[in-house]
Design a protein around this motif. Structure first.
Motif, short mmCIF file in Angstrom:
data_model
loop_
_atom_site.label_atom_id
_atom_site.label_comp_id
_atom_site.label_asym_id
_atom_site.label_seq_id
_atom_site.Cartn_x
_atom_site.Cartn_y
_atom_site.Cartn_z
N GLN A 173 9.71 33.56 -0.65
CA GLN A 173 8.86 32.76 0.24
C GLN A 173 9.19 33.07 1.71
OE1 GLN A 173 6.31 30.15 -0.54
NE2 GLN A 173 6.00 30.81 1.56
N LEU A 174 8.32 33.80 2.37
CA LEU A 174 8.49 34.10 3.81
C LEU A 174 7.53 33.22 4.59
CD1 LEU A 174 7.88 37.94 3.55
CD2 LEU A 174 9.99 36.74 3.01
N GLN A 175 7.44 33.48 5.89
CA GLN A 175 6.38 32.80 6.67
C GLN A 175 5.10 33.62 6.50
OE1 GLN A 175 7.82 32.66 10.75
NE2 GLN A 175 9.84 32.07 10.00
N PHE A 176 4.23 33.16 5.62
CA PHE A 176 2.98 33.89 5.37
C PHE A 176 1.83 33.23 6.11
CE2 PHE A 176 5.13 35.41 1.49
CZ PHE A 176 4.84 36.75 1.59
N VAL A 177 1.03 34.05 6.77
CA VAL A 177 -0.25 33.58 7.31
C VAL A 177 -1.35 34.31 6.55
CG1 VAL A 177 -1.75 33.44 9.33
CG2 VAL A 177 0.71 33.06 9.58
N ALA A 178 -2.27 33.55 5.98
CA ALA A 178 -3.40 34.12 5.25
C ALA A 178 -4.64 33.85 6.09
CB ALA A 178 -3.52 33.45 3.89
N ALA A 179 -5.29 34.92 6.55
CA ALA A 179 -6.47 34.74 7.41
C ALA A 179 -7.69 35.39 6.79
CB ALA A 179 -6.20 35.35 8.79
N ASP A 180 -8.82 34.77 6.95
CA ASP A 180 -10.08 35.36 6.48
C ASP A 180 -11.22 34.58 7.13
OD1 ASP A 180 -10.73 37.21 3.66
OD2 ASP A 180 -12.38 36.17 4.65
N PRO A 181 -12.27 35.28 7.58
CA PRO A 181 -13.38 34.54 8.19
C PRO A 181 -14.26 33.83 7.15
CG PRO A 181 -13.81 36.91 8.23
CD PRO A 181 -12.43 36.73 7.68
N ALA A 182 -14.11 34.17 5.85
CA ALA A 182 -14.98 33.58 4.82
C ALA A 182 -14.30 32.35 4.21
CB ALA A 182 -15.28 34.61 3.74
N ALA A 183 -14.91 31.18 4.41
CA ALA A 183 -14.32 29.93 3.92
C ALA A 183 -14.14 29.95 2.40
CB ALA A 183 -15.22 28.75 4.33
N GLY A 184 -15.10 30.55 1.68
CA GLY A 184 -15.02 30.59 0.22
C GLY A 184 -13.80 31.37 -0.25
N MET A 185 -13.48 32.46 0.43
CA MET A 185 -12.30 33.27 0.08
C MET A 185 -11.02 32.47 0.35
SD MET A 185 -13.05 36.18 -1.22
CE MET A 185 -13.87 37.77 -1.20
N LEU A 186 -10.94 31.86 1.53
CA LEU A 186 -9.73 31.12 1.89
C LEU A 186 -9.48 29.98 0.92
CD1 LEU A 186 -9.43 30.52 5.74
CD2 LEU A 186 -7.99 31.93 4.26
N GLN A 187 -10.56 29.34 0.50
CA GLN A 187 -10.44 28.23 -0.45
C GLN A 187 -9.81 28.71 -1.77
OE1 GLN A 187 -11.14 24.99 -0.13
NE2 GLN A 187 -10.51 24.67 -2.28
N LEU A 188 -10.27 29.87 -2.25
CA LEU A 188 -9.71 30.40 -3.50
C LEU A 188 -8.26 30.83 -3.31
CD1 LEU A 188 -12.77 32.44 -4.79
CD2 LEU A 188 -11.80 30.40 -5.81
N ALA A 189 -7.96 31.40 -2.13
CA ALA A 189 -6.56 31.77 -1.85
C ALA A 189 -5.68 30.53 -1.87
CB ALA A 189 -6.48 32.49 -0.50
N ALA A 190 -6.15 29.45 -1.26
CA ALA A 190 -5.37 28.21 -1.20
C ALA A 190 -5.13 27.66 -2.61
CB ALA A 190 -6.07 27.19 -0.33
N GLU A 191 -6.13 27.79 -3.48
CA GLU A 191 -5.96 27.30 -4.87
C GLU A 191 -4.92 28.16 -5.60
OE1 GLU A 191 -9.89 27.17 -6.63
OE2 GLU A 191 -10.56 25.79 -5.04
N LYS A 192 -5.05 29.49 -5.41
CA LYS A 192 -4.13 30.40 -6.10
C LYS A 192 -2.69 30.22 -5.63
CE LYS A 192 -5.99 34.64 -7.01
NZ LYS A 192 -6.34 36.02 -6.62
N LEU A 193 -2.54 29.87 -4.34
CA LEU A 193 -1.20 29.78 -3.74
C LEU A 193 -0.76 28.33 -3.56
CD1 LEU A 193 -1.91 32.61 -1.19
CD2 LEU A 193 0.03 32.63 -2.76
N ALA A 194 -1.34 27.45 -4.37
CA ALA A 194 -1.18 26.00 -4.14
C ALA A 194 0.26 25.54 -4.04
CB ALA A 194 -1.90 25.23 -5.25
N ASN A 195 1.17 26.17 -4.76
CA ASN A 195 2.56 25.66 -4.75
C ASN A 195 3.43 26.34 -3.71
OD1 ASN A 195 2.00 23.90 -6.85
ND2 ASN A 195 2.24 25.56 -8.35
N ASN A 196 2.80 27.03 -2.78
CA ASN A 196 3.57 27.76 -1.76
C ASN A 196 3.21 27.26 -0.37
OD1 ASN A 196 4.77 30.08 -3.49
ND2 ASN A 196 2.64 29.91 -4.11
N GLU A 197 4.15 27.52 0.55
CA GLU A 197 3.88 27.11 1.92
C GLU A 197 3.23 28.26 2.68
OE1 GLU A 197 6.73 25.46 4.98
OE2 GLU A 197 7.22 24.35 3.14
N ILE A 198 1.94 28.15 2.92
CA ILE A 198 1.20 29.24 3.56
C ILE A 198 0.39 28.62 4.70
CG2 ILE A 198 -0.53 31.06 3.18
CD1 ILE A 198 1.64 31.39 1.12
#
Ligand code: SAM
Length: 222
Positions: free
Chosen positions: A65-90
Motif C-alpha cells: 500500500q503506497l500513496q496511490f492517486v487514481a485519476a480519470d476524466p470518466a466518472a463511470g471508470m473512476l466509480q468502478l476503480a473505487a469499487e475494485k479498490l474498496a478496501n484500500n486507501e486511494i
C-alpha cells in the motif's frame, strides 16, 4: 452511450478489453516489472487514465500500500476503480492528465493507453504535466497505440490488428467499427514522435521498452 473515450462502456471494459487489445494484460505486467527494476521502493504513484483500476490492484499486490492517486476524466471508470479498490486507501481525482494539479509529487506516473485520444497540443500538455508531477529521478511509463511511418505500414498494421481482434472473439462488425476510429477518434503518433515528445517534455532518459503490432510502451526518467 459511451461514458468514456474507449470503444466500450465502463461496465463492459474489463470483460472485453482483451478482445480489442489481445496483449493488454502484458502492459500492466511490463509496467510493474519496469518500476521494480528502476524504482524498487516507490512512495507515491499516480495512475492517470486509471480506468477500472486494474493496474493499481496489481501494483498493491507487488509493492504494498503506497500513496496511490487514481485519476480519470470518466466518472463511470473512476466509480468502478473505487469499487475494485474498496478496501484500500486511494485518492481519486476526476480529471485528465492535462488538468491534474500536482508538482514534483510522484515517484511513478503511469498512463496506460490514455493519451492517444488527444490532439498534438493536448498530448504535449498532458505529457508535460506528467513530467511536472514527477519528483526528480521519478519514472513516467506510458503504453500507446502507435502510427507506423508509412501509409502501407499503417494499412498492414491495421489489417493485422483487425485479424487479431477477430481471433480474440470479437464480432467482425464491432472490429470494423473499432478500426474505423483509428486516425479519427484515436490519434496515434509514431514511435519517433513519442521519443521526441518525451525528450521535449524534459525527460533525460527516454526509451521504448515494449512493442507488439500497433502498441508500444515508452518510459522517461526525470
Ligand atoms: C483504454 S482505457 C485504459 C484504462 C487503464 N489505463 C487500463 O490500463 O486499463 C483509457 C482511459 O483513459 C481515460 N482518458 C481519456 N482521456 C484522458 C485524458 N486526457 N487524461 C487521462 N485519462 C484519459 C478514459 O476515460 C479511460 O478510462
Amino acid at each position: 452511450m459511451r461514458d468514456n473515450k474507449t470503444s466500450q462502456a465502463a461496465n463492459e471494459y474489463d470483460a472485453n478489453v482483451h478482445k480489442t487489445i489481445p496483449r493488454y494484460h502484458l502492459f500492466h505486467d511490463e509496467t510493474l516489472d519496469l518500476v521494480e527494476s528502476t524504482m524498487p521502493n516507490p512512495v507515491a504513484w499516480l495512475d492517470t487514465g486509471c480506468g477500472t483500476g486494474t493496474l493499481i490492484v496489481k501494483a498493491i499486490e507487488k509493492f504494498g500500500q503506497l500513496q496511490f492517486v487514481a485519476a480519470d476524466p470518466a466518472a463511470g471508470m473512476l466509480q468502478l476503480a473505487a469499487e475494485k479498490l474498496a478496501n484500500n486507501e486511494i485518492t481519486y481525482v476526476a480529471a485528465g492528465s492535462e488538468d491534474l494539479d500536482y508538482i514534483n509529487n510522484f515517484d511513478v506516473v503511469t498512463a496506460i493507453m490514455v493519451h492517444h485520444y488527444l490532439d498534438e497540443e493536448g498530448r504535449r500538455k498532458a505529457t508535460g504535466n506528467c513530467y511536472n508531477m514527477l519528483k526528480q529521478g521519478g519514472i513516467y511509463i506510458t503504453f500507446e497505440t502507435i502510427r507506423p511511418t508509412t501509409e502501407n505500414g499503417t494499412r498492414i498494421g491495421l489489417k493485422r490488428w483487425q485479424n487479431a481482434q477477430i481471433l480474440s472473439g470479437k464480432n467482425p462488425e464491432a472490429v470494423d467499427k473499432h478500426i474505423s476510429r483509428y486516425g479519427i477518434e484515436l490519434l496515434p503518433i509514431t514511435i519517433d514522435e513519442h521519443r521526441q515528445l518525451l525528450t521535449e517534455a524534459g525527460f533525460s532518459t527516454v526509451e521504448i521498452f515494449w512493442v507488439s503490432g500497433m502498441q508500444a510502451g515508452f518510459y522517461g526518467l526525470k
